[in-house]
Design a protein around this motif. Structure first.
Motif, PDB file in Angstrom:
ATOM      1  N   PHE A 115      13.788 -19.232  -5.616  1.00  0.00           N
ATOM      2  CA  PHE A 115      14.202 -18.981  -7.005  1.00  0.00           C
ATOM      3  C   PHE A 115      14.173 -20.301  -7.709  1.00  0.00           C
ATOM      4  CE2 PHE A 115      17.779 -19.934  -9.812  1.00  0.00           C
ATOM      5  CZ  PHE A 115      17.335 -19.048 -10.942  1.00  0.00           C
ATOM      6  N   ILE A 116      14.823 -21.295  -7.167  1.00  0.00           N
ATOM      7  CA  ILE A 116      14.722 -22.722  -7.632  1.00  0.00           C
ATOM      8  C   ILE A 116      13.278 -23.292  -7.684  1.00  0.00           C
ATOM      9  CG2 ILE A 116      15.339 -25.075  -7.192  1.00  0.00           C
ATOM     10  CD1 ILE A 116      17.816 -24.072  -5.733  1.00  0.00           C
ATOM     11  N   THR A 117      12.351 -22.935  -6.675  1.00  0.00           N
ATOM     12  CA  THR A 117      11.085 -23.515  -6.938  1.00  0.00           C
ATOM     13  C   THR A 117      10.455 -22.681  -8.077  1.00  0.00           C
ATOM     14  OG1 THR A 117      11.045 -23.982  -4.531  1.00  0.00           O
ATOM     15  CG2 THR A 117       8.960 -23.831  -5.672  1.00  0.00           C
ATOM     16  N   ALA A 118      10.609 -21.412  -8.089  1.00  0.00           N
ATOM     17  CA  ALA A 118       9.832 -20.592  -9.128  1.00  0.00           C
ATOM     18  C   ALA A 118      10.313 -20.928 -10.411  1.00  0.00           C
ATOM     19  CB  ALA A 118      10.231 -19.139  -8.909  1.00  0.00           C
ATOM     20  N   ILE A 119      11.520 -21.129 -10.673  1.00  0.00           N
ATOM     21  CA  ILE A 119      11.884 -21.738 -11.877  1.00  0.00           C
ATOM     22  C   ILE A 119      11.426 -22.906 -12.499  1.00  0.00           C
ATOM     23  CG2 ILE A 119      14.271 -22.628 -11.679  1.00  0.00           C
ATOM     24  CD1 ILE A 119      13.625 -19.614 -14.073  1.00  0.00           C
ATOM     25  N   SER A 120      11.269 -23.806 -11.175  1.00  0.00           N
ATOM     26  CA  SER A 120      10.968 -25.169 -11.541  1.00  0.00           C
ATOM     27  C   SER A 120       9.598 -24.844 -12.156  1.00  0.00           C
ATOM     28  CB  SER A 120      10.903 -25.914 -10.387  1.00  0.00           C
ATOM     29  OG  SER A 120      12.566 -26.217 -10.191  1.00  0.00           O
ATOM     30  N   LEU A 121       8.467 -23.937 -11.310  1.00  0.00           N
ATOM     31  CA  LEU A 121       7.131 -24.062 -11.672  1.00  0.00           C
ATOM     32  C   LEU A 121       6.858 -23.336 -13.041  1.00  0.00           C
ATOM     33  CD1 LEU A 121       5.886 -22.521  -8.111  1.00  0.00           C
ATOM     34  CD2 LEU A 121       5.118 -24.526  -9.270  1.00  0.00           C
ATOM     35  N   GLU A 132      -0.851 -25.023 -21.692  1.00  0.00           N
ATOM     36  CA  GLU A 132      -1.472 -23.460 -21.998  1.00  0.00           C
ATOM     37  C   GLU A 132      -2.227 -23.372 -20.967  1.00  0.00           C
ATOM     38  OE1 GLU A 132      -4.106 -21.554 -25.366  1.00  0.00           O
ATOM     39  OE2 GLU A 132      -3.233 -23.455 -25.701  1.00  0.00           O
ATOM     40  N   ALA A 133      -3.128 -24.238 -20.294  1.00  0.00           N
ATOM     41  CA  ALA A 133      -3.849 -23.758 -19.072  1.00  0.00           C
ATOM     42  C   ALA A 133      -3.300 -23.264 -17.982  1.00  0.00           C
ATOM     43  CB  ALA A 133      -4.864 -24.848 -18.499  1.00  0.00           C
ATOM     44  N   ARG A 134      -2.018 -23.259 -17.894  1.00  0.00           N
ATOM     45  CA  ARG A 134      -1.153 -22.605 -16.650  1.00  0.00           C
ATOM     46  C   ARG A 134      -0.348 -21.496 -16.921  1.00  0.00           C
ATOM     47  NH1 ARG A 134       1.212 -28.667 -13.963  1.00  0.00           N
ATOM     48  NH2 ARG A 134      -0.532 -29.642 -14.205  1.00  0.00           N
ATOM     49  N   ALA A 135      -0.837 -20.722 -17.890  1.00  0.00           N
ATOM     50  CA  ALA A 135      -0.332 -19.511 -18.089  1.00  0.00           C
ATOM     51  C   ALA A 135      -0.158 -18.551 -17.206  1.00  0.00           C
ATOM     52  CB  ALA A 135      -1.094 -18.845 -19.304  1.00  0.00           C
ATOM     53  N   ALA A 136      -0.994 -18.411 -16.087  1.00  0.00           N
ATOM     54  CA  ALA A 136      -0.989 -17.619 -15.030  1.00  0.00           C
ATOM     55  C   ALA A 136       0.179 -17.686 -14.147  1.00  0.00           C
ATOM     56  CB  ALA A 136      -2.410 -17.520 -14.339  1.00  0.00           C
ATOM     57  N   ALA A 137       0.337 -19.150 -14.047  1.00  0.00           N
ATOM     58  CA  ALA A 137       1.246 -19.680 -13.074  1.00  0.00           C
ATOM     59  C   ALA A 137       2.794 -19.512 -13.698  1.00  0.00           C
ATOM     60  CB  ALA A 137       1.349 -21.351 -12.890  1.00  0.00           C
ATOM     61  N   THR A 138       2.689 -19.457 -15.194  1.00  0.00           N
ATOM     62  CA  THR A 138       3.981 -19.047 -15.731  1.00  0.00           C
ATOM     63  C   THR A 138       4.566 -17.764 -15.788  1.00  0.00           C
ATOM     64  OG1 THR A 138       3.707 -20.909 -17.549  1.00  0.00           O
ATOM     65  CG2 THR A 138       5.301 -19.598 -17.974  1.00  0.00           C
ATOM     66  N   LEU A 139       3.581 -16.932 -15.660  1.00  0.00           N
ATOM     67  CA  LEU A 139       3.828 -15.638 -15.563  1.00  0.00           C
ATOM     68  C   LEU A 139       4.239 -15.018 -14.429  1.00  0.00           C
ATOM     69  CD1 LEU A 139       0.852 -13.939 -17.888  1.00  0.00           C
ATOM     70  CD2 LEU A 139       3.231 -14.089 -18.499  1.00  0.00           C
ATOM     71  N   ILE A 140       3.677 -15.357 -13.301  1.00  0.00           N
ATOM     72  CA  ILE A 140       3.937 -15.140 -12.119  1.00  0.00           C
ATOM     73  C   ILE A 140       5.208 -15.700 -11.576  1.00  0.00           C
ATOM     74  CG2 ILE A 140       3.299 -15.160  -9.609  1.00  0.00           C
ATOM     75  CD1 ILE A 140       0.229 -15.074 -10.501  1.00  0.00           C
ATOM     76  N   SER A 141       5.446 -17.058 -11.909  1.00  0.00           N
ATOM     77  CA  SER A 141       6.734 -17.851 -11.291  1.00  0.00           C
ATOM     78  C   SER A 141       7.715 -17.201 -12.155  1.00  0.00           C
ATOM     79  CB  SER A 141       6.450 -18.998 -11.666  1.00  0.00           C
ATOM     80  OG  SER A 141       5.331 -19.859 -11.155  1.00  0.00           O
ATOM     81  N   ALA A 142       7.794 -16.702 -13.254  1.00  0.00           N
ATOM     82  CA  ALA A 142       8.955 -16.200 -14.152  1.00  0.00           C
ATOM     83  C   ALA A 142       9.331 -14.730 -13.357  1.00  0.00           C
ATOM     84  CB  ALA A 142       8.360 -15.818 -15.566  1.00  0.00           C
ATOM     85  N   GLY A 143       8.342 -14.072 -12.919  1.00  0.00           N
ATOM     86  CA  GLY A 143       8.454 -12.704 -12.238  1.00  0.00           C
ATOM     87  C   GLY A 143       9.161 -13.207 -11.044  1.00  0.00           C
ATOM     88  N   VAL A 144       8.860 -13.990 -10.402  1.00  0.00           N
ATOM     89  CA  VAL A 144       9.125 -14.206  -8.851  1.00  0.00           C
ATOM     90  C   VAL A 144      10.730 -14.812  -8.924  1.00  0.00           C
ATOM     91  CG1 VAL A 144       9.117 -15.927  -6.923  1.00  0.00           C
ATOM     92  CG2 VAL A 144       7.013 -14.790  -7.651  1.00  0.00           C
ATOM     93  N   ALA A 145      11.010 -15.782 -10.078  1.00  0.00           N
ATOM     94  CA  ALA A 145      12.254 -16.106 -10.246  1.00  0.00           C
ATOM     95  C   ALA A 145      13.302 -15.105 -10.840  1.00  0.00           C
ATOM     96  CB  ALA A 145      12.229 -17.274 -11.415  1.00  0.00           C
ATOM     97  N   GLY A 146      12.981 -14.152 -11.376  1.00  0.00           N
ATOM     98  CA  GLY A 146      13.864 -13.082 -11.858  1.00  0.00           C
ATOM     99  C   GLY A 146      14.051 -12.210 -10.640  1.00  0.00           C
TER     100      GLY A 146
END
Length: 268
Positions: free
Chosen positions: A119-125, A133-147
Motif C-alpha cells: 500500500f505504501i509503495t503503491a500510494i508513493s508511486l 503526464e507520461a506516467r498516466a498508466a503507472a498512476t492508474l494501476i498504482s491507484a488501483g493497487v493502493a486502494g
C-alpha cells in the motif's frame, strides 16, 4: 480480492476517463495480463499440498517479465552501446520483475507486512507518477493497487482474518515491479537505479540479505526454509507482530520519500 479490486478500479477509470485510458491501454493490459497469469499460478500453488515445482513457477515468472519487455516496459541500459545495452536491458528487467515478485511473496511472513508495504509503495508511486503526464498508466494501476491493498489490510492486520497467499503476493509483487519501471527508467550509471530500488527498499533488502546469508551457509536460497527475514529478526528482538510490521512500514515510507526526491517528484 486484491486482484478483483484492481480490475474494478481500472474498469471504473476507463468509464470515467476513457480518453486517458486509451492512451496507455497497451501498458495497462500487459501488466494486467501478466498479473492474471501469476494469480492463476499462485492460486493453483496454494491449492496443491506440495505446491507447483519451483522451476515451473520461475519459468512462468520469466515469461510474464518478458511480456513487459515486448510491451516496451523495461529498464533501459544506456552505457556500452548496441547490442550489449539491449541484452543487458532485457536481463536487468527480468531480474528486477522476477526478483520483486518473489521478494513480496517471501516477505509475507507476518500479518499486515506485505499488504502494508504494498500500500505504501503503491500510494508513493501514485504521488510520484501523477506529477508527470507520461506516467498516466503507472498512476492508474498504482491507484488501483493502493486502494485494493488498503481494503485488504483492514482484514489482514494482526490478528488477520484473511491472508494473501501466493496468488495475492505474486500479483502485488509483479504489478509493483512493473509500475516502478513504467515510464522512463534509463540507466547510464549504477546510481541511476537507486531511486527505483529505494521505492521497494524493504523487499529488496530483505530478500538480498536472506539469499546472501543462505549462500554463505551453503544452503539453497530458494528452497531452504528459515527464520532469517527482517521480520523474524524484529520478532526475535521482542517486538510484536504489529510493531514489527509498523517498523518496516516506516522504513518503506522513508525509502519512498527519498526515491521521490531523487526523481524530482514532490512527496504529497
Amino acid at each position: 480480492a486484491i486482484y478483483a479490486g484492481v480490475i474494478a478500479a481500472i474498469i471504473l477509470a476507463g468509464c470515467l476517463s476513457p480518453i486517458v485510458l486509451a492512451k496507455v491501454q497497451v501498458g495497462i493490459l500487459a501488466i494486467l495480463l501478466g498479473g492474471s497469469v501469476l494469480v492463476l499460478v499462485g492460486f493453483i500453488d496454494d491449492q496443491l499440498q506440495d505446491g507447483l515445482p519451483p522451476l515451473f513457477r520461475l519459468v512462468v515468472q520469466i515469461l510474464v517479465a518478458l511480456l513487459l519487455v515486448v510491451s516496451k516496459i523495461q529498464i533501459h541500459i544506456v552505457y556500452f552501446g548496441a547490442p550489449i545495452d539491449g541484452i543487458l536491458s532485457v536481463f536487468v528487467t527480468v531480474l528486477w520483475v522476477v526478483g520483486i515478485t518473489n521478494a513480496v511473496n517471501l516477505m509475507d511472513g507476518i500479518d499486515g507486512l506485505a499488504g502494508g508495504v504494498s500500500f505504501i509503495t503503491a500510494i508513493s508511486l501514485v504521488a510520484a507518477s501523477a506529477q508527470f503526464e507520461a506516467r498516466a498508466a503507472a498512476t492508474l494501476i498504482s491507484a488501483g493497487v493502493a486502494g485494493a491493498a488498503l481494503g485488504f489490510l483492514r482484514h489482514n492486520y494482526h490478528p488477520s482474518r484473511i491472508i494473501l497467499g501466493d496468488a495475492g503476493a505474486y500479483f502485488l509483487g509483479y504489478v509493483l515491479a512493473a509500475t516502478s519501471i513504467l515510464g522512463s527508467v534509463k540507466v547510464t550509471t549504477f546510481t541511476s537505479l537507486i531511486p527505483t530500488i529505494m521505492l521497494l527498499l524493504v523487499p529488496v533488502v530483505d530478500t538480498s540479505q536472506v539469499i546472501i546469508k543462505r549462500l554463505l551457509s551453503g544452503n539453497n536460497p530458494l528452497s531452504t526454509p528459515g527464520k532469517d527475514h527482517l521480520h523474524h529478526r524484529l520478532l526475535a528482538q521482542g517486538f510484536s507482530q504489529r510493531h514489527s510490521a509498523v517498523i518496516l512500514w516506516g522504513v518503506t515510507l522513508a525509502g519512498d520519500i527519498i526515491a521521490m526526491r531523487m526523481q524530482g517528484a514532490r512527496p504529497m
